[in-house]
Design a protein around this motif. Structure first.
Motif, PDB file in Angstrom:
ATOM      1  N   MET A  89      35.000  48.379  22.028  1.00  0.00           N
ATOM      2  CA  MET A  89      34.941  46.990  22.459  1.00  0.00           C
ATOM      3  C   MET A  89      35.957  46.768  23.552  1.00  0.00           C
ATOM      4  SD  MET A  89      32.971  44.629  21.664  1.00  0.00           S
ATOM      5  CE  MET A  89      32.465  45.318  20.107  1.00  0.00           C
ATOM      6  N   CYS A  90      35.613  45.927  24.493  1.00  0.00           N
ATOM      7  CA  CYS A  90      36.429  45.852  25.686  1.00  0.00           C
ATOM      8  C   CYS A  90      36.349  44.467  26.310  1.00  0.00           C
ATOM      9  CB  CYS A  90      35.965  46.892  26.708  1.00  0.00           C
ATOM     10  SG  CYS A  90      35.839  48.568  26.045  1.00  0.00           S
ATOM     11  N   GLY A  91      37.003  44.353  27.457  1.00  0.00           N
ATOM     12  CA  GLY A  91      36.866  43.171  28.287  1.00  0.00           C
ATOM     13  C   GLY A  91      36.547  43.599  29.700  1.00  0.00           C
ATOM     14  N   ILE A  92      35.650  42.858  30.364  1.00  0.00           N
ATOM     15  CA  ILE A  92      35.277  43.196  31.732  1.00  0.00           C
ATOM     16  C   ILE A  92      35.470  41.991  32.632  1.00  0.00           C
ATOM     17  CG2 ILE A  92      33.621  44.927  30.959  1.00  0.00           C
ATOM     18  CD1 ILE A  92      31.357  42.978  31.656  1.00  0.00           C
ATOM     19  N   VAL A  93      35.759  42.253  33.910  1.00  0.00           N
ATOM     20  CA  VAL A  93      35.864  41.211  34.931  1.00  0.00           C
ATOM     21  C   VAL A  93      35.303  41.751  36.234  1.00  0.00           C
ATOM     22  CG1 VAL A  93      37.906  40.103  33.917  1.00  0.00           C
ATOM     23  CG2 VAL A  93      38.201  41.901  35.643  1.00  0.00           C
ATOM     24  N   GLY A  94      35.006  40.832  37.152  1.00  0.00           N
ATOM     25  CA  GLY A  94      34.557  41.275  38.461  1.00  0.00           C
ATOM     26  C   GLY A  94      34.545  40.173  39.491  1.00  0.00           C
ATOM     27  N   ILE A  95      34.590  40.582  40.745  1.00  0.00           N
ATOM     28  CA  ILE A  95      34.501  39.687  41.907  1.00  0.00           C
ATOM     29  C   ILE A  95      33.493  40.309  42.867  1.00  0.00           C
ATOM     30  CG2 ILE A  95      35.744  38.579  43.801  1.00  0.00           C
ATOM     31  CD1 ILE A  95      38.362  39.116  42.207  1.00  0.00           C
ATOM     32  N   PHE A  96      32.544  39.498  43.336  1.00  0.00           N
ATOM     33  CA  PHE A  96      31.513  39.999  44.248  1.00  0.00           C
ATOM     34  C   PHE A  96      31.385  39.025  45.414  1.00  0.00           C
ATOM     35  CE2 PHE A  96      26.895  39.740  45.355  1.00  0.00           C
ATOM     36  CZ  PHE A  96      26.769  40.990  45.962  1.00  0.00           C
ATOM     37  N   ASP A  97      31.514  39.555  46.611  1.00  0.00           N
ATOM     38  CA  ASP A  97      31.326  38.755  47.822  1.00  0.00           C
ATOM     39  C   ASP A  97      29.874  38.888  48.267  1.00  0.00           C
ATOM     40  OD1 ASP A  97      31.431  37.448  50.245  1.00  0.00           O
ATOM     41  OD2 ASP A  97      32.381  39.119  51.302  1.00  0.00           O
ATOM     42  N   PRO A  98      29.069  37.835  48.187  1.00  0.00           N
ATOM     43  CA  PRO A  98      27.645  37.943  48.545  1.00  0.00           C
ATOM     44  C   PRO A  98      27.401  38.374  49.983  1.00  0.00           C
ATOM     45  CG  PRO A  98      28.076  35.896  47.356  1.00  0.00           C
ATOM     46  CD  PRO A  98      29.401  36.486  47.700  1.00  0.00           C
ATOM     47  N   ARG A  99      28.408  38.176  50.846  1.00  0.00           N
ATOM     48  CA  ARG A  99      28.241  38.611  52.239  1.00  0.00           C
ATOM     49  C   ARG A  99      28.548  40.092  52.410  1.00  0.00           C
ATOM     50  NH1 ARG A  99      32.437  34.096  53.866  1.00  0.00           N
ATOM     51  NH2 ARG A  99      33.248  35.115  51.992  1.00  0.00           N
ATOM     52  N   GLY A 100      29.227  40.662  51.427  1.00  0.00           N
ATOM     53  CA  GLY A 100      29.550  42.078  51.476  1.00  0.00           C
ATOM     54  C   GLY A 100      30.607  42.425  52.505  1.00  0.00           C
ATOM     55  N   GLU A 101      31.448  41.455  52.858  1.00  0.00           N
ATOM     56  CA  GLU A 101      32.406  41.668  53.960  1.00  0.00           C
ATOM     57  C   GLU A 101      33.863  41.610  53.510  1.00  0.00           C
ATOM     58  OE1 GLU A 101      31.422  38.458  56.517  1.00  0.00           O
ATOM     59  OE2 GLU A 101      29.513  39.340  57.218  1.00  0.00           O
ATOM     60  N   ARG A 102      34.152  40.792  52.520  1.00  0.00           N
ATOM     61  CA  ARG A 102      35.546  40.468  52.219  1.00  0.00           C
ATOM     62  C   ARG A 102      36.218  41.584  51.426  1.00  0.00           C
ATOM     63  NH1 ARG A 102      38.241  37.325  48.449  1.00  0.00           N
ATOM     64  NH2 ARG A 102      36.324  36.861  47.291  1.00  0.00           N
ATOM     65  N   GLN A 103      37.488  41.797  51.719  1.00  0.00           N
ATOM     66  CA  GLN A 103      38.290  42.723  50.930  1.00  0.00           C
ATOM     67  C   GLN A 103      38.787  41.991  49.679  1.00  0.00           C
ATOM     68  OE1 GLN A 103      38.684  46.015  51.674  1.00  0.00           O
ATOM     69  NE2 GLN A 103      37.289  45.597  53.397  1.00  0.00           N
ATOM     70  N   ILE A 104      38.512  42.528  48.544  1.00  0.00           N
ATOM     71  CA  ILE A 104      38.903  41.904  47.279  1.00  0.00           C
ATOM     72  C   ILE A 104      40.401  42.138  47.059  1.00  0.00           C
ATOM     73  CG2 ILE A 104      38.477  41.795  44.809  1.00  0.00           C
ATOM     74  CD1 ILE A 104      36.100  40.966  46.648  1.00  0.00           C
ATOM     75  N   GLU A 105      41.115  41.099  46.696  1.00  0.00           N
ATOM     76  CA  GLU A 105      42.553  41.222  46.472  1.00  0.00           C
ATOM     77  C   GLU A 105      42.815  41.879  45.121  1.00  0.00           C
ATOM     78  OE1 GLU A 105      44.510  37.499  46.865  1.00  0.00           O
ATOM     79  OE2 GLU A 105      43.793  37.143  48.912  1.00  0.00           O
ATOM     80  N   ARG A 106      43.512  43.002  45.166  1.00  0.00           N
ATOM     81  CA  ARG A 106      43.827  43.742  43.935  1.00  0.00           C
ATOM     82  C   ARG A 106      44.632  42.876  42.957  1.00  0.00           C
ATOM     83  NH1 ARG A 106      44.256  48.894  41.845  1.00  0.00           N
ATOM     84  NH2 ARG A 106      43.218  49.738  43.685  1.00  0.00           N
ATOM     85  N   GLN A 107      45.560  42.107  43.482  1.00  0.00           N
ATOM     86  CA  GLN A 107      46.420  41.292  42.622  1.00  0.00           C
ATOM     87  C   GLN A 107      45.601  40.271  41.831  1.00  0.00           C
ATOM     88  OE1 GLN A 107      49.646  39.418  44.706  1.00  0.00           O
ATOM     89  NE2 GLN A 107      50.407  38.355  42.886  1.00  0.00           N
ATOM     90  N   THR A 108      44.617  39.678  42.493  1.00  0.00           N
ATOM     91  CA  THR A 108      43.763  38.696  41.815  1.00  0.00           C
ATOM     92  C   THR A 108      42.924  39.354  40.734  1.00  0.00           C
ATOM     93  OG1 THR A 108      43.651  37.286  43.783  1.00  0.00           O
ATOM     94  CG2 THR A 108      41.915  37.014  42.133  1.00  0.00           C
ATOM     95  N   LEU A 109      42.311  40.482  41.079  1.00  0.00           N
ATOM     96  CA  LEU A 109      41.483  41.201  40.108  1.00  0.00           C
ATOM     97  C   LEU A 109      42.327  41.655  38.920  1.00  0.00           C
ATOM     98  CD1 LEU A 109      38.615  42.305  39.561  1.00  0.00           C
ATOM     99  CD2 LEU A 109      39.335  44.437  40.688  1.00  0.00           C
ATOM    100  N   HIS A 110      43.522  42.139  39.200  1.00  0.00           N
ATOM    101  CA  HIS A 110      44.425  42.577  38.135  1.00  0.00           C
ATOM    102  C   HIS A 110      44.793  41.410  37.225  1.00  0.00           C
ATOM    103  CE1 HIS A 110      47.684  44.706  36.122  1.00  0.00           C
ATOM    104  NE2 HIS A 110      48.489  43.694  36.408  1.00  0.00           N
ATOM    105  N   ALA A 111      45.075  40.257  37.822  1.00  0.00           N
ATOM    106  CA  ALA A 111      45.434  39.081  37.021  1.00  0.00           C
ATOM    107  C   ALA A 111      44.285  38.665  36.107  1.00  0.00           C
ATOM    108  CB  ALA A 111      45.831  37.927  37.937  1.00  0.00           C
ATOM    109  N   MET A 112      43.057  38.680  36.633  1.00  0.00           N
ATOM    110  CA  MET A 112      41.890  38.354  35.807  1.00  0.00           C
ATOM    111  C   MET A 112      41.747  39.348  34.655  1.00  0.00           C
ATOM    112  SD  MET A 112      39.158  37.465  38.862  1.00  0.00           S
ATOM    113  CE  MET A 112      37.758  37.224  37.743  1.00  0.00           C
ATOM    114  N   ASN A 113      41.928  40.614  34.964  1.00  0.00           N
ATOM    115  CA  ASN A 113      41.777  41.653  33.959  1.00  0.00           C
ATOM    116  C   ASN A 113      42.820  41.529  32.856  1.00  0.00           C
ATOM    117  OD1 ASN A 113      40.161  43.882  33.207  1.00  0.00           O
ATOM    118  ND2 ASN A 113      41.710  45.329  33.928  1.00  0.00           N
ATOM    119  N   GLU A 114      44.041  41.236  33.251  1.00  0.00           N
ATOM    120  CA  GLU A 114      45.132  41.171  32.274  1.00  0.00           C
ATOM    121  C   GLU A 114      45.053  39.941  31.389  1.00  0.00           C
ATOM    122  OE1 GLU A 114      47.352  43.688  31.527  1.00  0.00           O
ATOM    123  OE2 GLU A 114      45.778  44.605  32.749  1.00  0.00           O
TER     124      GLU A 114
END
Length: 630
Positions: free
Chosen positions: A1-26
């Motif tokens: 059992m786990c937890g999942i998160v994600g960020i998807f840019d529909p334009r496929g252009e933006r660089q996803i911020e690691r800090q933001t993704l990490h904060a969501m995950n934590e």
């Protein structure tokens, strides 16, 4: 059992911020304290917190295919993964792990979105396919595992296993949805697909989302529904025999684990059936866990001990004070949005106990929904028999008037509360069932909300949730219809949400064999007369279990996890109720008619009326409001 998160840019252009993704995950660290992982590339970021259950050494996520073009984050368990792996190897796929997660990756490569139709288990997952520039998101058929999503202010699609993960994203919309408030005070939870926030949603059970770069946000698509397709003529003896075989097979499939495994044992029919099946499938004693209460009126631990002795389990029990109200603020943090099932408190405690002994626990949840085991099912069918003798054109004015003039009697048994019955009889089956399950019926909600808030609802009524499901129900059998409504609302919105949050707060995986979709499909096709026979719910289930469990386990009155709310609010929590419900958070929200809130508190605490259920709902809502402004 786990937890999942994600960020998807529909334009496929933006660089996803690691800090933001990490904060969501934590924010979901409790769901997977063993390991964490992130994957980022242009336009996509995926995160995972792992509770290791299967393939402990090589099952880390995010997990990739051979050429790293497909990556997955996954929460749940796939019980047929070994069969899938063998089939996929035969089709030329190469596996690098022995995990159920990788089976999903190759199933996606082989069958695309139809891969979900091949999965047996509980799951919420997201797959990024770089070559197809596609993000595919899916949730299991019954909604055992949660998945929340939103479109943020910057246009990104964000998702997570819990709402708190989305709230860690900068600019996540947090405006409260008035319709969700109306739903909450009717049902005691916010039913799918809404959340308490206007911009956030729950992916409904049995649905997928397919997002492609350069395309607009799509609507979720269904891939499964409870069929309620009649099986045809079947004798009682044959039904009981086949049910035992199917239950045993479902339990066996749910026992695969590389960590300590056990079961909840309340002493009720459902959990006892699971333990009986487990004991027949293993030579080792089954680990069982139950909680006892220090008040006999709330304690059924003797029945759990009886089953534990019969099946020679390794039984663990702890006594909990019935006045265990220390968790009130904890619940607001666990559930992220208003949630008013007070049995969340003992559920939290039994998960806490189980985690001391095991990492995986099997639960009996789903038995009442499958076999019409709730008291409300019996009442609804009794009311329906009366409805069938008189057309609505006559019933509505007759029973509507009687319902208005008959005095309300909280303290008498339900069957003597003619006001409630008259009100239900003046409605059709769906409206009457909604009236029966509503924690705060229409007449109370009409007084609860301020005039300004009622205007924001623009005529919306929580009954629309059930009407929407009834409109697409695959059955017109009255009992099957209300079972279907439960499976679309109460089961995912209350029962499974409660168990998921309470268990994951302790990094405990809970599995529900009675909600194995193959078993659910078969049970749904049984005649209603084999589920509810007279006043006996779960009729065929109990008949099938008679050789395995005693009569007092099978046929005593259902107790469940109940707590003494009424006395709490007049005694140890008296002042807390007044400070919370009559305080600034409630008044400043603009949602409530504070005069009526005061009236409820005064009448309850004086003993003139029992408003314990509405007061509990208001307490949980106030805790949510305070958390929002903290």
């Amino acid at each position: 059992m786990c937890g999942i998160v994600g960020i998807f840019d529909p334009r496929g252009e933006r660089q996803i911020e690691r800090q933001t993704l990490h904060a969501m995950n934590e924010r979901q660290h409790h769901r997977g304290p063993d390991e964490g992982g992130l994957h980022l590339e242009t336009g996509v970021g995926l995160g995972h917190r792992r509770l290791s259950i299967i393939d402990l050494s090589t099952g880390q996520q995010p997990l990739f295919n051979e050429d790293d073009s497909v990556v997955i984050v996954f929460n749940g368990e796939i019980y047929n993964f070994r069969e899938l792996m063998a089939e996929l190897v035969g089709l030329g796929h190469v596996f690098r792990t022995h995990s159920d997660t990788e089976a999903i990756v190759h199933a996606w490569e082989q069958w695309g979105p139809a891969c979900v139709e091949r999965l047996r288990g509980m799951f919420a997952f997201a797959i990024w396919d770089r070559n197809a520039r596609t993000l595919f998101v899916a949730r299991d058929r019954l909604g055992i595992k949660p998945l929340y999503y939103a479109q943020s202010a910057d246009g990104s699609f964000i998702f997570g296993s819990e709402l708190k993960a989305l709230l860690a994203y900068p600019g996540m919309p947090r405006a409260i949805d008035p319709c969700a408030v109306e739903d909450y005070f009717a049902y005691g939870y916010v039913p799918e697909p809404r959340t308490i926030y206007q911009g956030a949603f729950k992916l409904q059970p049995g649905h997928t989302l397919t997002l492609r770069v350069g395309e607009a946000m799509p609507q979720p698509q269904p891939y499964w529904d409870v069929p309620f397709r009649p099986l045809g003529p079947i004798s009682e003896a044959d039904a009981a025999s086949e049910l035992n075989e199917r239950l045993r097979e479902a339990v066996q499939s749910h026992m695969v684990a590389e960590v300590p495994l056990g079961a909840f044992l309340s002493g009720g029919v459902d959990s006892s059936a699971i333990v009986a099946a487990m004991a027949s499938l293993t030579k080792e004693p089954v680990n069982t866990c139950s909680i006892a209460f220090n008040d006999p009126a709330y304690d059924e631990s003797a029945y759990a001990a009886q089953v534990a002795t019969q099946y020679k389990t390794r039984h663990h029990s702890e006594t909990v004070d019935k006045d265990d109200y220390a968790l009130l603020d904890t619940l607001a943090e666990l559930y992220d949005e208003p949630y008013a099932d007070s049995s969340a408190i003992p559920t939290y405690r039994v998960c806490q106990l189980a985690r001391k002994r095991v990492t995986v626990a099997l639960s009996g949840d789903g038995g009442d929904e499958n076999f019409a085991g709730y008291r409300r099912h019996r009442l609804a069918m009794a009311e329906q028999r009366v409805r069938s003798t008189m057309p609505l054109a006559l019933r509505k004015p007759l029973f509507g008037v009687l319902g208005k003039i008959y005095p309300k009697a909280d303290r008498v048994p339900r069957f003597l509360r003619a006001k409630t019955t008259f009100e239900a009889l003046s409605r059709d089956l769906v409206d009457g069932y909604f009236h029966g399950v509503s924690v705060m019926p229409d007449r109370l909600r009409a007084r609860l909300f301020s005039p300004a808030f009622r205007r924001t609802l623009q005529g919306y009524d929580a009954i629309e949730v059930m009407r929407g499901h009834a409109g697409v129900a695959p059955t017109d059998d009255p009992l099957s219809l209300i079972q279907y409504l439960d499976m679309k609302t109460w089961l995912p919105g209350d029962i499974l949400t409660k168990v998921d949050r309470a268990s994951m707060a302790h990094a405990l995986e809970v599995r529900v064999p009675l909600l194995d979709h193959q078993l659910v499909e078969w049970i749904s096709g049984l005649p209603s007369s084999l589920k509810l026979r007279g006043q006996e719910g779960k009729y065929i289930f109990k008949k099938a279990l008679e050789p395995q469990l005693s009569q007092d386990i099978l046929y005593r009155d259902k107790m469940g996890f109940s707590i003494p709310l009424a006395s709490w609010f007049r005694g140890p929590l008296r002042q807390r109720v007044r400070e919370a419900l009559l305080g600034p958070a409630m008044a400043d929200s603009g949602i409530f008619d504070m005069g009526f809130v005061t009236e409820m508190v005064e009448q309850h605490q004086s003993g003139r009326r029992d408003y314990s259920a509405p007061i509990w709902m208001l307490l949980m809502f106030e805790a949510f409001l305070r958390k929002e402004t903290a």
